[in-house]
Write an enzyme that holds these catalytic residues in place. Structure first.
Site, PDB file in Angstrom:
ATOM      1  N   LYS A  57       0.398  -0.799   0.233  1.00  0.00           N
ATOM      2  CA  LYS A  57      -0.331  -0.368   0.099  1.00  0.00           C
ATOM      3  C   LYS A  57       1.063   1.309   0.182  1.00  0.00           C
ATOM      4  O   LYS A  57       1.110   1.906   0.849  1.00  0.00           O
ATOM      5  CB  LYS A  57      -0.970  -0.381   1.591  1.00  0.00           C
ATOM      6  CG  LYS A  57      -2.245   0.987   1.019  1.00  0.00           C
ATOM      7  CD  LYS A  57      -1.628   2.014   1.039  1.00  0.00           C
ATOM      8  CE  LYS A  57      -1.593   2.615   2.020  1.00  0.00           C
ATOM      9  NZ  LYS A  57      -1.281   4.357   1.304  1.00  0.00           N
TER      10      LYS A  57
ATOM     11  N   SER B 182       4.819   8.079   9.616  1.00  0.00           N
ATOM     12  CA  SER B 182       5.165   8.681  10.721  1.00  0.00           C
ATOM     13  C   SER B 182       4.527   8.254  12.264  1.00  0.00           C
ATOM     14  O   SER B 182       4.217   7.289  12.233  1.00  0.00           O
ATOM     15  CB  SER B 182       4.209  10.033  10.916  1.00  0.00           C
ATOM     16  OG  SER B 182       3.192   9.797  10.716  1.00  0.00           O
TER      17      SER B 182
ATOM     18  N   CYS C 275      13.661  10.830   6.635  1.00  0.00           N
ATOM     19  CA  CYS C 275      13.435  10.378   8.072  1.00  0.00           C
ATOM     20  C   CYS C 275      15.187  10.520   8.685  1.00  0.00           C
ATOM     21  O   CYS C 275      15.669  10.282  10.739  1.00  0.00           O
ATOM     22  CB  CYS C 275      13.232   9.186   8.551  1.00  0.00           C
ATOM     23  SG  CYS C 275      14.348   7.602   7.149  1.00  0.00           S
TER      24      CYS C 275
HETATM   25  P1  NAD Z   1       2.253   9.416   7.298  1.00  0.00           P
HETATM   26  O1  NAD Z   1       2.245   8.317   8.017  1.00  0.00           O
HETATM   27  O2  NAD Z   1       1.994  10.173   7.069  1.00  0.00           O
HETATM   28  O3  NAD Z   1       1.899   8.000   6.002  1.00  0.00           O
HETATM   29  C1  NAD Z   1       2.433   6.615   5.747  1.00  0.00           C
HETATM   30  C2  NAD Z   1       2.039   6.242   5.484  1.00  0.00           C
HETATM   31  O4  NAD Z   1       0.705   5.544   6.222  1.00  0.00           O
HETATM   32  C3  NAD Z   1       0.674   6.150   4.436  1.00  0.00           C
HETATM   33  O5  NAD Z   1       0.990   5.084   3.304  1.00  0.00           O
HETATM   34  C4  NAD Z   1      -0.256   6.764   4.594  1.00  0.00           C
HETATM   35  O6  NAD Z   1      -0.887   5.938   3.445  1.00  0.00           O
HETATM   36  C5  NAD Z   1      -1.166   5.522   5.560  1.00  0.00           C
HETATM   37  N1  NAD Z   1      -1.435   6.667   7.114  1.00  0.00           N
HETATM   38  C6  NAD Z   1      -1.435   7.772   6.855  1.00  0.00           C
HETATM   39  N2  NAD Z   1      -2.433   8.426   7.952  1.00  0.00           N
HETATM   40  C7  NAD Z   1      -3.045   6.857   8.469  1.00  0.00           C
HETATM   41  C8  NAD Z   1      -4.415   6.330   9.116  1.00  0.00           C
HETATM   42  N3  NAD Z   1      -4.697   7.438   9.962  1.00  0.00           N
HETATM   43  N4  NAD Z   1      -4.222   5.067   9.695  1.00  0.00           N
HETATM   44  C9  NAD Z   1      -3.513   4.298   8.839  1.00  0.00           C
HETATM   45  N5  NAD Z   1      -3.222   4.571   7.686  1.00  0.00           N
HETATM   46  C10 NAD Z   1      -2.282   5.833   7.319  1.00  0.00           C
HETATM   47  O7  NAD Z   1       3.732   9.303   7.027  1.00  0.00           O
HETATM   48  P2  NAD Z   1       4.516   9.844   5.617  1.00  0.00           P
HETATM   49  O8  NAD Z   1       4.226  11.964   5.452  1.00  0.00           O
HETATM   50  O9  NAD Z   1       3.749   9.566   4.354  1.00  0.00           O
HETATM   51  O10 NAD Z   1       6.390   9.795   5.647  1.00  0.00           O
HETATM   52  C11 NAD Z   1       6.842  10.905   6.457  1.00  0.00           C
HETATM   53  C12 NAD Z   1       6.288  10.095   7.461  1.00  0.00           C
HETATM   54  O11 NAD Z   1       7.725   9.150   7.145  1.00  0.00           O
HETATM   55  C13 NAD Z   1       8.021  11.157   8.958  1.00  0.00           C
HETATM   56  O12 NAD Z   1       7.271  10.950   9.994  1.00  0.00           O
HETATM   57  C14 NAD Z   1       9.792  10.492   8.563  1.00  0.00           C
HETATM   58  O13 NAD Z   1      10.407  10.984   9.403  1.00  0.00           O
HETATM   59  C15 NAD Z   1       8.581   8.950   8.731  1.00  0.00           C
HETATM   60  N6  NAD Z   1       9.741   8.020   7.835  1.00  0.00           N
HETATM   61  C16 NAD Z   1      10.554   7.449   8.307  1.00  0.00           C
HETATM   62  C17 NAD Z   1      11.674   6.526   8.114  1.00  0.00           C
HETATM   63  C18 NAD Z   1      12.022   5.446   8.988  1.00  0.00           C
HETATM   64  O14 NAD Z   1      12.886   4.386   8.276  1.00  0.00           O
HETATM   65  N7  NAD Z   1      12.083   5.026  10.231  1.00  0.00           N
HETATM   66  C19 NAD Z   1      11.308   6.374   6.894  1.00  0.00           C
HETATM   67  C20 NAD Z   1      11.185   7.320   6.242  1.00  0.00           C
HETATM   68  C21 NAD Z   1       9.838   7.930   6.792  1.00  0.00           C
END
Ligand code: NAD
Length: 496
Positions: free
Chosen positions: A174, A227, A282
């Site tokens: 997804k 996140s 990240c």
């Molecule tokens: P996000 O959490 O908004 O979304 C990530 C995924 O979760 C997406 O596929 C999204 O559709 C889904 N999602 C969003 N809201 C949801 C909900 N309420 N319920 C269920 N699923 C949901 O993150 P983003 O904005 O796409 O990415 C940026 C974030 O990812 C930053 O916080 C960054 O630090 C983090 N990140 C972490 C790493 C790591 O290795 N730790 C790597 C890359 C990015």
């Protein structure tokens, strides 16, 4: 009418009939270029069923055959990655060279997975008890779910699926709804590489699709990156239903600069790690912790380099592209307002940028903020944009204590020429990935990736040998020699 990015199920595009879509933008143009389908329950079920149906045959496929397909995928990816980079730039906004860099880091994991026959080898001990041998094997799990973030639409999925597929699992991914096309391109490439239909499926959608994967009894594991609040939600809900979970969350990475550091290297590193991919990484450095009296000497060097950065359309050879959406740009820019209100000094302000790109793009130029109070949201929250903070501290110990007091523990770095200080830092810092004179210490693919504290939920980490462990379950087998003299009744606990 905009193009609709659909699903990829059972080896073919699956046209959504859910009636729900979400916009996909070209961030450098500021316009909606496509819409992405948001799956309903019927489509979620179809993707999981395709993966479930494909599993028994794929699990039983020989390692030699699986390995050949991974090799073919690697060759196709390597020769055509320019196409994928263009897709990434057109939906994420990062500059083309950076998009290519992300693909190359993902490709490392594909290359690692080509060694799967070696990685899946078990152990064998002859005569562990008298006449009894013991051995262990690694077996795939079944259908595995991957939920990925917007900021690495190719690399993050590639942390997981090469190993999952090589180990004999089938996948439902997804992708982020902000940049879904990379996964669709990858799905077509797998088909060309000869992967059987149903082994790799793309389910586009939002929370409904995520919950569909979390709640399905047919999905054995979830690999999530995104996140922190969503990582925690995923961890709690998927583990409640008995799945294996690795859920990687947000970050706030610090770079500790000691007074003896090479300040030219520090300034270059701060620029690369603070503003690469517009800070949407990240592993981006968000805070430079300057041990006094280093800040006054360091800041002019950073400012001078910032003056040379070209912000603009990633297809025009610029250094830094736009942010992913207008809302995200506005949110990141609001932290500069907060910094001013909280008494920080905005040294370089990116809010009214000169750009080499369309006026409607989601622009915010590199920004530097000095003397950020550690009580300010600018310091405590993940900004995820091109805003670099400077916090001044009096000593190494104060810097380490500050970094360790944070909620996140993804990456950090120390800049010093003192080997003793570097060695101490490595031991004392409570962060998962540590760089010594390296600002973004992302380990190579045969080591594992992952942070501590609020940056990772679950005890496994992405890719590397730990990735192999995550996508397989071990089985230990004890085997008795066929010797009639060992027969007969014995009620005692098996001994030697
Ligand atoms: P996000 O959490 O908004 O979304 C990530 C995924 O979760 C997406 O596929 C999204 O559709 C889904 N999602 C969003 N809201 C949801 C909900 N309420 N319920 C269920 N699923 C949901 O993150 P983003 O904005 O796409 O990415 C940026 C974030 O990812 C930053 O916080 C960054 O630090 C983090 N990140 C972490 C790493 C790591 O290795 N730790 C790597 C890359 C990015």
């Amino acid at each position: 009418m905009s193009t609709v990015v659909n699903h990829w199920i059972n080896g073919a595009e699956f046209v959504s009939t859910s009636g729900r879509t979400s916009p996909v933008y070209d961030p450098a143009l500021g316009t909606e270029t496509k819409r992405v389908a948001l799956a309903n329950q019927t489509e979620i079920d179809a993707a999981i069923k395709a993966a479930k149906d494909a599993y028994p045959k794929w699990r039983d496929e020989s390692l030699a055959k699986r390995q050949q397909i991974i090799f073919s995928f690697r060759e196709l990816l390597n020769s055509r990655k320019g196409e994928l980079a263009e897709i990434i730039t057109s939906e994420h906004g990062k500059v083309l060279s950076d998009a290519l860099g992300e693909i190359t880091r993902g490709q490392e994991v594909v290359e690692f997975a080509t060694g799967i026959p070696h990685l899946l080898k078990g152990f064998y001990t002859e005569n562990a008890s008298t006449g009894v041998d013991v051995y262990s094997t690694r077996q795939p799990l079944g259908v595995v779910g991957i939920i990925s973030p917007f900021n690495f639409p190719a690399m993050v999925p590639m942390w997981f699926f090469p190993i999952a597929i090589a180990a004999g699992n089938t996948v439902v991914i997804k992708p982020s709804e902000k940049d879904p096309s990379a996964s669709m391109w990858i799905a077509k490439l797998w088909k060309e590489a000869g992967l059987p239909d149903g082994v790799f499926n793309v389910l586009n959608g939002d929370k409904e699709s995520v919950d569909g994967l979390l709640n399905s009894p047919d999905v054995e594991s979830i690999s999530f990156v995104g996140s922190t609040p969503i990582a925690q939600y995923i961890y709690e809900n998927a583990s409640r239903s008995g799945k294996r979970v690795q859920a990687l969350g947000g970050a706030k990475n610090h770079m500790l600069v000691l007074p003896d550091a090479d300040l030219e290297l520090v300034a270059d590193s701060a620029i690369n790690a603070g503003f690469g991919s517009a800070g949407e990484r990240c592993m981006a450095i968000s805070v430079v912790v300057a041990v006094e009296p280093v800040a006054d000497k360091l800041i002019p060097k950073i400012v001078e380099r910032m003056g040379k950065l070209r912000t603009g359309d990633g297809r025009r050879g610029c250094d830094m592209g736009p942010l992913v959406t207008r809302e995200h740009r506005d949110k990141v820019a609001s932290y500069i307002d907060i910094a001013e209100k909280d008494g920080a000094t905005v040294v370089v302000d990116g809010r009214n940028p000169q750009v080499d790109g369309d006026a409607n793009g989601f622009w915010l130029a590199p920004t530097l903020v000095d003397k950020v109070p550690t009580t300010s949201k600018v310091y405590t929250e993940e900004i995820f944009g091109p805003v670099l903070s400077i916090v001044r501290v009096k000593s190494y110990d104060e810097g380490v204590a500050l970094i360790n007091s944070g909620a996140f523990g993804n990456g950090t770095a120390i800049f010093t020429n003192d080997g003793g200080a570097a060695r101490r830092f490595q031991n004392e810092i409570q962060v998962g990935m540590v760089g010594i004179n390296v600002p973004i210490p992302v380990p190579v693919a045969y080591y594992s990736f992952g942070g501590w504290k609020q940056s990772l939920f679950g005890d496994t980490k992405a890719h590397g040998v730990e990735g192999v462990h995550f996508f397989t379950r071990g089985k230990a087998i004890t085997s008795r020699w066929l010797d009639p003299s060992h027969g007969g009744i014995n009620l005692g606990f098996p001994q030697n």
